[in-house]
Design a protein around this motif. Sequence first.
Motif, PDB file in Angstrom:
ATOM      1  N   PHE A 170      -2.751  17.609 -52.603  1.00 23.09           N
ATOM      2  CA  PHE A 170      -2.999  18.170 -51.284  1.00 23.09           C
ATOM      3  C   PHE A 170      -3.080  19.686 -51.439  1.00 23.09           C
ATOM      4  O   PHE A 170      -2.089  20.340 -51.782  1.00 23.09           O
ATOM      5  N   VAL A 171      -4.260  20.213 -51.189  1.00 25.41           N
ATOM      6  CA  VAL A 171      -4.560  21.612 -51.474  1.00 25.41           C
ATOM      7  C   VAL A 171      -4.627  22.410 -50.179  1.00 25.41           C
ATOM      8  O   VAL A 171      -5.284  21.987 -49.217  1.00 25.41           O
ATOM      9  N   ALA A 172      -3.955  23.543 -50.151  1.00 23.21           N
ATOM     10  CA  ALA A 172      -3.967  24.416 -48.982  1.00 23.21           C
ATOM     11  C   ALA A 172      -5.027  25.500 -49.155  1.00 23.21           C
ATOM     12  O   ALA A 172      -5.472  25.786 -50.264  1.00 23.21           O
ATOM     13  N   SER A 173      -5.403  26.119 -48.040  1.00 18.31           N
ATOM     14  CA  SER A 173      -6.363  27.221 -48.090  1.00 18.31           C
ATOM     15  C   SER A 173      -6.169  28.134 -46.887  1.00 18.31           C
ATOM     16  O   SER A 173      -5.917  27.656 -45.776  1.00 18.31           O
ATOM     17  N   SER A 174      -6.310  29.425 -47.120  1.00 19.73           N
ATOM     18  CA  SER A 174      -6.199  30.393 -46.023  1.00 19.73           C
ATOM     19  C   SER A 174      -7.533  30.645 -45.348  1.00 19.73           C
ATOM     20  O   SER A 174      -7.594  31.236 -44.264  1.00 19.73           O
ATOM     21  N   SER A 175      -8.615  30.170 -45.974  1.00 17.90           N
ATOM     22  CA  SER A 175      -9.953  30.416 -45.421  1.00 17.90           C
ATOM     23  C   SER A 175     -10.927  29.436 -46.067  1.00 17.90           C
ATOM     24  O   SER A 175     -10.805  29.099 -47.235  1.00 17.90           O
ATOM     25  N   TRP A 176     -11.913  29.001 -45.250  1.00 17.59           N
ATOM     26  CA  TRP A 176     -12.872  28.038 -45.784  1.00 17.59           C
ATOM     27  C   TRP A 176     -14.110  27.988 -44.912  1.00 17.59           C
ATOM     28  O   TRP A 176     -14.052  28.246 -43.712  1.00 17.59           O
ATOM     29  N   ASP A 177     -15.224  27.691 -45.519  1.00 18.84           N
ATOM     30  CA  ASP A 177     -16.455  27.361 -44.807  1.00 18.84           C
ATOM     31  C   ASP A 177     -17.430  26.737 -45.794  1.00 18.84           C
ATOM     32  O   ASP A 177     -17.170  26.712 -46.999  1.00 18.84           O
ATOM     33  N   LEU A 178     -18.524  26.211 -45.281  1.00 17.55           N
ATOM     34  CA  LEU A 178     -19.461  25.494 -46.139  1.00 17.55           C
ATOM     35  C   LEU A 178     -20.171  26.428 -47.106  1.00 17.55           C
ATOM     36  O   LEU A 178     -20.417  26.078 -48.253  1.00 17.55           O
ATOM     37  N   GLU A 179     -20.474  27.624 -46.652  1.00 14.58           N
ATOM     38  CA  GLU A 179     -21.216  28.571 -47.481  1.00 14.58           C
ATOM     39  C   GLU A 179     -20.409  29.039 -48.682  1.00 14.58           C
ATOM     40  O   GLU A 179     -20.902  29.077 -49.816  1.00 14.58           O
ATOM     41  N   ARG A 180     -19.125  29.361 -48.457  1.00 18.60           N
ATOM     42  CA  ARG A 180     -18.319  29.976 -49.520  1.00 18.60           C
ATOM     43  C   ARG A 180     -17.276  29.041 -50.103  1.00 18.60           C
ATOM     44  O   ARG A 180     -16.665  29.343 -51.113  1.00 18.60           O
ATOM     45  N   GLY A 181     -17.035  27.916 -49.463  1.00 18.37           N
ATOM     46  CA  GLY A 181     -16.035  26.986 -49.948  1.00 18.37           C
ATOM     47  C   GLY A 181     -14.631  27.390 -49.528  1.00 18.37           C
ATOM     48  O   GLY A 181     -14.425  28.050 -48.515  1.00 18.37           O
ATOM     49  N   SER A 182     -13.653  26.967 -50.327  1.00 21.80           N
ATOM     50  CA  SER A 182     -12.264  27.366 -50.114  1.00 21.80           C
ATOM     51  C   SER A 182     -12.039  28.679 -50.854  1.00 21.80           C
ATOM     52  O   SER A 182     -12.310  28.776 -52.057  1.00 21.80           O
ATOM     53  N   THR A 183     -11.531  29.682 -50.136  1.00 20.88           N
ATOM     54  CA  THR A 183     -11.381  31.008 -50.726  1.00 20.88           C
ATOM     55  C   THR A 183      -9.979  31.556 -50.453  1.00 20.88           C
ATOM     56  O   THR A 183      -9.221  31.024 -49.652  1.00 20.88           O
ATOM     57  N   THR A 184      -9.661  32.652 -51.136  1.00 15.39           N
ATOM     58  CA  THR A 184      -8.362  33.303 -50.966  1.00 15.39           C
ATOM     59  C   THR A 184      -8.506  34.798 -51.257  1.00 15.39           C
ATOM     60  O   THR A 184      -9.334  35.183 -52.094  1.00 15.39           O
ATOM     61  N   PRO A 185      -7.716  35.641 -50.595  1.00 15.38           N
ATOM     62  CA  PRO A 185      -7.718  37.064 -50.941  1.00 15.38           C
ATOM     63  C   PRO A 185      -6.861  37.368 -52.163  1.00 15.38           C
ATOM     64  O   PRO A 185      -6.839  38.502 -52.648  1.00 15.38           O
ATOM     65  N   SER A 186      -6.158  36.362 -52.697  1.00 17.93           N
ATOM     66  CA  SER A 186      -5.224  36.556 -53.812  1.00 17.93           C
ATOM     67  C   SER A 186      -5.779  35.961 -55.094  1.00 17.93           C
ATOM     68  O   SER A 186      -5.834  34.733 -55.253  1.00 17.93           O
ATOM     69  N   GLU A 187      -6.143  36.804 -56.032  1.00 17.77           N
ATOM     70  CA  GLU A 187      -6.677  36.325 -57.309  1.00 17.77           C
ATOM     71  C   GLU A 187      -5.650  35.481 -58.064  1.00 17.77           C
ATOM     72  O   GLU A 187      -6.003  34.530 -58.767  1.00 17.77           O
ATOM     73  N   ALA A 188      -4.366  35.793 -57.904  1.00 14.93           N
ATOM     74  CA  ALA A 188      -3.312  35.091 -58.642  1.00 14.93           C
ATOM     75  C   ALA A 188      -3.244  33.611 -58.288  1.00 14.93           C
ATOM     76  O   ALA A 188      -2.739  32.798 -59.069  1.00 14.93           O
ATOM     77  N   LYS A 189      -3.735  33.233 -57.101  1.00 18.19           N
ATOM     78  CA  LYS A 189      -3.669  31.832 -56.679  1.00 18.19           C
ATOM     79  C   LYS A 189      -4.800  30.986 -57.260  1.00 18.19           C
ATOM     80  O   LYS A 189      -4.690  29.761 -57.318  1.00 18.19           O
ATOM     81  N   VAL A 190      -5.863  31.622 -57.669  1.00 17.24           N
ATOM     82  CA  VAL A 190      -7.084  30.889 -58.012  1.00 17.24           C
ATOM     83  C   VAL A 190      -6.915  30.004 -59.229  1.00 17.24           C
ATOM     84  O   VAL A 190      -7.287  28.821 -59.226  1.00 17.24           O
ATOM     85  N   VAL A 191      -6.336  30.529 -60.301  1.00 18.60           N
ATOM     86  CA  VAL A 191      -6.309  29.810 -61.571  1.00 18.60           C
ATOM     87  C   VAL A 191      -5.517  28.507 -61.461  1.00 18.60           C
ATOM     88  O   VAL A 191      -5.925  27.470 -62.003  1.00 18.60           O
ATOM     89  N   ALA A 192      -4.402  28.518 -60.742  1.00 12.42           N
ATOM     90  CA  ALA A 192      -3.600  27.303 -60.596  1.00 12.42           C
ATOM     91  C   ALA A 192      -4.313  26.273 -59.716  1.00 12.42           C
ATOM     92  O   ALA A 192      -4.309  25.067 -60.014  1.00 12.42           O
ATOM     93  N   LYS A 193      -4.922  26.718 -58.624  1.00  8.15           N
ATOM     94  CA  LYS A 193      -5.633  25.790 -57.748  1.00  8.15           C
ATOM     95  C   LYS A 193      -6.803  25.138 -58.482  1.00  8.15           C
ATOM     96  O   LYS A 193      -7.060  23.933 -58.333  1.00  8.15           O
ATOM     97  N   GLN A 194      -7.524  25.915 -59.277  1.00 12.36           N
ATOM     98  CA  GLN A 194      -8.650  25.352 -60.008  1.00 12.36           C
ATOM     99  C   GLN A 194      -8.190  24.373 -61.078  1.00 12.36           C
ATOM    100  O   GLN A 194      -8.830  23.340 -61.303  1.00 12.36           O
ATOM    101  N   GLN A 195      -7.068  24.680 -61.729  1.00 11.93           N
ATOM    102  CA  GLN A 195      -6.516  23.738 -62.702  1.00 11.93           C
ATOM    103  C   GLN A 195      -6.092  22.442 -62.016  1.00 11.93           C
ATOM    104  O   GLN A 195      -6.300  21.343 -62.532  1.00 11.93           O
ATOM    105  N   LEU A 196      -5.532  22.576 -60.829  1.00  9.26           N
ATOM    106  CA  LEU A 196      -5.118  21.408 -60.062  1.00  9.26           C
ATOM    107  C   LEU A 196      -6.292  20.488 -59.778  1.00  9.26           C
ATOM    108  O   LEU A 196      -6.198  19.259 -59.908  1.00  9.26           O
ATOM    109  N   LEU A 197      -7.417  21.049 -59.399  1.00  6.54           N
ATOM    110  CA  LEU A 197      -8.599  20.237 -59.112  1.00  6.54           C
ATOM    111  C   LEU A 197      -9.098  19.509 -60.357  1.00  6.54           C
ATOM    112  O   LEU A 197      -9.681  18.428 -60.266  1.00  6.54           O
TER     113      LEU A 197
END
Length: 256
Positions: A170-197
């Motif tokens: 179950f993945v959380a997100s602070s912002s999302w839309d069809l054009e950009r997908g799930s996004t975040t202002p925090s670079e530190a969060k990206v690597v773990a979320k992508q590994q999770l997927l």
Amino acid sequence: MIPDQRREHILKLLQERHVLSINELTSMLSVSHMTVRRDIQALENDGKVLSVTGGVRLAARLKSEPSYLAKAQLEVPAKRAITRAAAELVRENFTIYLDAGTTSLQMVPMLTDKVGLTVVTNDFNVVGHLMEYPNIELIHTGGVVSHADHSSVGQFTADFLSRVNVDLAFVASSSWDLERGSTTPSEAKVVAKQQLLRIASKSVLTVDSTKYGKFGTFRVARLEEFDLIITDDRLPQSAVDEIRAADVRLDLVAPE
């Protein structure tokens, strides 16, 4: 005005007013409803605006996220409905991942009677609540602590996730839309979320509709990369239609 000039003017008007109705735009621009709708569609395709019922608003860049405590007070009925639908997907003997966030925390009481459940999480609040339930095997990822989010982030967290198998994330997100997908202002969060997927058999984006049309600097994933998105039924119909047309599975729930 030619179409490009008119659309730039619409963007300037939205920067001043944030939200405008179609009737207001037809009056301001002295054009037909059909022309305004075409302009809105073109701007929405470019990811610059978001259609709302009867009008349009700017797509908002998210510079930072509210604190964990502040987020805990927002959209509580929607989060409860979203997590109730999400919890129904959890089966006996599953290993699930709860991504850090107040939506995940709302799911905790709905999981305590699940048989043979293992919960992996990077959220310290989730750990604190589930510690009271010895019937649940509980694993925290570790990693660099994000004080604002009460969670662990970064490469250490991602490295841990590469060593586990998760049935359902179950993945959380602070912002999302069809054009950009799930996004975040925090670079530190990206690597773990992508590994999770990468390691989860199935992934579910659990996110309320107020975050739609906002975007952070860093992309986590396209919406098509999630097996399911659960959000509340206040998502604009235009967004619902476009997401489903992109062959993304979308489940809408009514806030409690």
